[in-house]
Design a protein around this motif. Structure first.
Motif, short mmCIF file in Angstrom:
data_model
loop_
_atom_site.label_atom_id
_atom_site.label_comp_id
_atom_site.label_asym_id
_atom_site.label_seq_id
_atom_site.Cartn_x
_atom_site.Cartn_y
_atom_site.Cartn_z
N PRO A 326 14.83 58.89 -2.14
CA PRO A 326 15.97 59.43 -2.87
C PRO A 326 16.54 58.38 -3.84
N GLY A 327 16.95 58.84 -5.02
CA GLY A 327 17.51 57.92 -6.00
C GLY A 327 16.52 56.85 -6.42
N GLU A 328 15.28 57.21 -6.59
CA GLU A 328 14.18 56.31 -6.92
C GLU A 328 14.61 55.23 -7.93
N SER A 329 14.23 53.96 -7.60
CA SER A 329 14.60 52.83 -8.46
C SER A 329 13.49 51.81 -8.64
N TRP A 330 12.27 52.08 -8.09
CA TRP A 330 11.27 51.02 -7.98
C TRP A 330 9.85 51.47 -8.33
N ASP A 331 9.65 52.66 -8.84
CA ASP A 331 8.31 53.21 -9.03
C ASP A 331 7.59 53.40 -7.70
N TYR A 332 8.34 53.63 -6.65
CA TYR A 332 7.74 53.96 -5.35
C TYR A 332 7.44 55.45 -5.32
N ASN A 333 6.52 55.87 -6.16
CA ASN A 333 6.30 57.30 -6.28
C ASN A 333 5.44 57.86 -5.15
N ALA A 334 5.48 59.17 -5.04
CA ALA A 334 4.78 59.87 -3.96
C ALA A 334 3.53 60.56 -4.47
N ALA A 335 2.90 59.97 -5.48
CA ALA A 335 1.74 60.59 -6.11
C ALA A 335 0.42 60.13 -5.53
N MET A 336 0.45 59.50 -4.35
CA MET A 336 -0.80 59.12 -3.71
C MET A 336 -1.34 60.31 -2.90
N ASP A 337 -2.64 60.32 -2.59
CA ASP A 337 -3.28 61.50 -2.02
C ASP A 337 -2.60 61.97 -0.73
#
Length: 705
Positions: A326-337
């Motif tokens: 939540p409130g993403e600030s670090w490019d910790y995205n959830a786009a991994m398989d």
């Protein structure tokens, strides 16, 4: 100290003519007929429980497990595994996932150049080049080419850098239809693999690191290319109205004029289909820009950034979501398989979705409702204490949002796990993760929200300064981790060469296959991690391997050569001697008792171009470095030390001539080779870049880092 760089898109040139060139109408003679195997058989291969004869999708099956039940090659026989044949590829991105259907291998290397090879002989059947670099315009400035390809009913589907989705007849190699997935002036690109399901093809796009992008994924009719539905992942301007109730709900979690920054949340990689519930799961990306203070005044969770979003596969209607950060600030995205499985949780069977995103926690989620079951760190993780199981939210460490000055923690935005896929073995009950262990420092000092403006021209622009490096004293930067998703415990862990290891495949033969940047391609014992077989591929191997059966023989195929984001951190790849110009790029296919061989690897050590007229100019070099870092380093490497995805410019004679640099950088001489134009850079800008590169060449000549 190494700065992080990534890729995306920009303004497109007119591509309509290229989109339609050579594309025939969608008639039966142009490719809608089923493949020889018949639709019942090839479609059955997409089920997680299928027999593994073919590998018809990026993860083999809908559940994206990267697992095959084939066991002819096993712990006892793998020592006999040998090269059946190889096929040489031209320069360009080879880090792509192939597929196989009915004895033919299909893949899209470089900028989505599709190939078909006969499994039995390695003979080329056809190629199709969509001429994506010429069509891409500014979009060529970000993205490395295709990561994968899809198959449905006698057609393969490629997605191009410039935004086209193209269906190709598998028999003739001719286009059946082509459609644009984005507006021609939108600053987006596509590098992730499309997925095919239930007569449709779905694809997303990237660009949120460099442009004001609002993420979405779109499903098209697999036979005609007609759009079926589109799901936006973040809300747009409320004044324009909301597309659906989900966007209206999401808008309540944003603040300020977020739509002017794009929002982000691109579906640039991970898409999984659950046939049983007829659900599509979308893995969404980071915010645009990364800095929450700029993007949304530092307020709100910003749905659906860094989330897993479940939508109805037929209509695209929202079902549920789980937000990783939540409130993403670090490019910790959830786009991994994201992998689907049925697991025994607390003694009861649960239908789960498993993912190991960039933030370092391994998640097990109930895929029927999005409820978090468990989450534990699989690498060194210092940005958060834990994930609260009741709320599903991370318990963050102090100052992790750099609100009180610079902060350093692990993992980095390169990821604890990047796009390179993990694998799940139902037989062993384990997940195998290609893990990365780097640290990052964030600092937004001097970057005020009211003054921040995105750099023009598809430049890497995060709204925060970052530095990525190995942790102090770290000797190992990546691991192969075997993880029990039921107990959330590590079973075994092996150090792997470099900072970026290869894609995983698990098999019913009790094996796990993985390649590495040191040119090894390895088979491990799935239960213990013991090395059972090792092959010198004469080139880096980071692409995900596949396995399949033809004429009663089990084959293993993988592409060799460096590609995609692996090469951004050239300084970390120096020990492996990877050169853009001289490295081999091949399709390698193995079979028991294979006897083929490869030519010897050409050793490489960078040698600076001779520059007798060079004169130091620190001010000009620093100005050039600043431009290089946001425009060029994404391909040519941090510190101008290339990692193999583009030439090492310290060794290039081009930097000796201002006219040559102008012809390449300003005039676009090498666009067909994948080198974009930067026509907005002034004569002084180009000269400053040239001074920086000549300075770095002088450093190389004189042994300076």
């Amino acid at each position: 100290m190494l700065s992080l760089f990534r890729r995306a898109n920009l303004a497109a040139v007119s591509i309509l003519a290229l989109s339609l060139a050579g594309c025939a109408s969608s008639t039966p003679e142009n490719g809608t007929a089923a493949a020889d195997a018949g639709p019942a058989q090839w479609e059955a291969q997409l089920a997680d429980g299928s027999d593994g004869r073919d590998w018809p999708a990026f993860g083999r099956t809908y559940g994206e497990q990267h697992y095959s039940p084939l066991d002819q090659v096993n712990a006892s026989t793998v020592k006999r595994l040998g090269l059946a044949w190889s096929y040489d590829l031209p320069a360009g991105n080879p880090a792509t996932g192939p597929i196989e259907v009915d004895g033919v291998i299909y893949f899209a290397s470089g900028y989505s150049v599709a190939h078909a090879l006969d499994v039995r002989t390695g003979k080329l059947l056809w190629t199709f080049d969509p001429k994506a670099p010429e069509a891409a315009g500014h979009k060529l400035r970000q993205g490395w080419g295709s990561r994968g390809i899809a198959y449905w009913n006698g057609k393969v589907y490629i997605a191009t850098q410039d935004g086209r989705l193209i269906a190709i007849n598998t028999k003739t190699g001719k286009p059946v239809w082509s459609t644009m997935t984005m507006g021609k002036d939108e600053l987006r690109f596509i590098s992730g693999p499309p997925r095919a399901f239930d007569g449709m093809v779905i694809v997303g796009n990237g660009g949120a690191d460099e442009a004001a992008i609002r993420g979405y994924a779109t499903a098209y009719d697999a036979e005609t290319g007609k759009q079926k539905w589109r799901f936006y992942t973040v809300p747009g301007n409320p004044a324009d109205g909301f597309e659906n109730k989900a966007m209206e709900m999401a808008a309540k979690t944003w603040s300020g004029e977020w739509w002017k920054y794009g929002g982000g949340g691109t579906v640039w990689n991970a898409i999984t289909y659950d046939k049983e519930s007829d659900t599509i799961y979308l893995g969404t990306g980071n915010g645009s820009p990364w800095n929450h203070k700029i993007r949304s005044e530092g307020k709100g969770d910003n749905l659906f950034l860094c989330s897993i979003v479940a939508v109805d596969a037929k209509t695209g209607a929202y079902k549920w979501h789980y937000q990783i950060n939540p409130g993403e600030s670090w490019d910790y995205n959830a786009a991994m398989d994201m992998q689907l499985a049925d697991l025994p949780i607390n003694g009861k069977p649960r239908k789960v979705l498993m993912t190991a995103p960039k933030n370092g926690f391994f998640y097990v989620i109930d895929r029927t409702n999005g409820k978090l079951i468990s989450a534990k760190p699989f690498v060194t993780t210092t940005w958060a204490k834990s994930i609260d199981l009741k709320s599903g939210r991370p318990v963050e460490e102090a100052n992790v949002r750099y609100e009180n000055g610079p902060v350093t923690f692990q993992p980095s935005p390169v990821g604890a796990h990047s796009w390179i896929p993990m694998a799940f073995s139902p037989k062993a009950g384990l997940v195998y993760i290609p893990a990365i262990d780097l640290e990052v420092t964030y600092d937004d000092k001097g970057i005020a929200r009211k003054d921040w403006k995105r750099k023009p021209g598809m430049a890497l622009d995060y709204g925060v300064n970052i530095t990525v490096q190995p942790a102090k004293g770290a000797k190992v930067l990546s691991y192969l981790v075997a993880w029990n998703p039921v107990t959330q415990k590590e079973v075994w862990r092996l150090p792997t060469p470099g900072h970026y290891n290869g894609g995983l495949m698990a098999t019913g033969g009790g094996l796990v296959f993985q390649g590495h940047p040191d040119s090894t391609f390895t088979a491990y014992d799935a239960k213990t991690g013991s090395v059972l077989w090792n092959y010198d591929a004469k080139a880096p191997v980071i692409a995900p391997p596949i396995t399949y059966s033809v004429d009663g023989k089990q084959y293993v195929t993988v592409l060799s050569g460096i590609g995609t984001s692996a090469g951004m951190f050239g300084p970390l790849l120096k020990p492996f001697g990877i050169d853009y110009r001289t490295q081999s790029r091949r399709v390698l296919t193995f079979v028991l008792d294979g006897k083929a061989t490869l030519p010897a690897k050409v050793p490489y050590k960078p040698v600076a171009v001779e520059d007798p007229d060079f004169k130091p100019n620190a001010k000009a070099a620093k100005a050039g470095e600043d431009i290089f870092n946001v425009r060029c380093a994404v391909c040519h490497g941090g510190g101008a030390i290339a990692g193999g995805t583009a030439p090492d410019l310290r060794t290039s004679g081009a930097i000796l001539s201002a006219d040559v640099i102008t012809s390449i950088v300003h005039d676009g001489l090498l666009v067909p080779n994948g080198m974009p134009r930067f026509e907005e850079l002034s004569t002084q800008d180009r000269e400053n870049i040239r001074q920086y590169l000549r300075t770095r060449a002088d450093d190389l000549r004189n042994g300076r880092p």
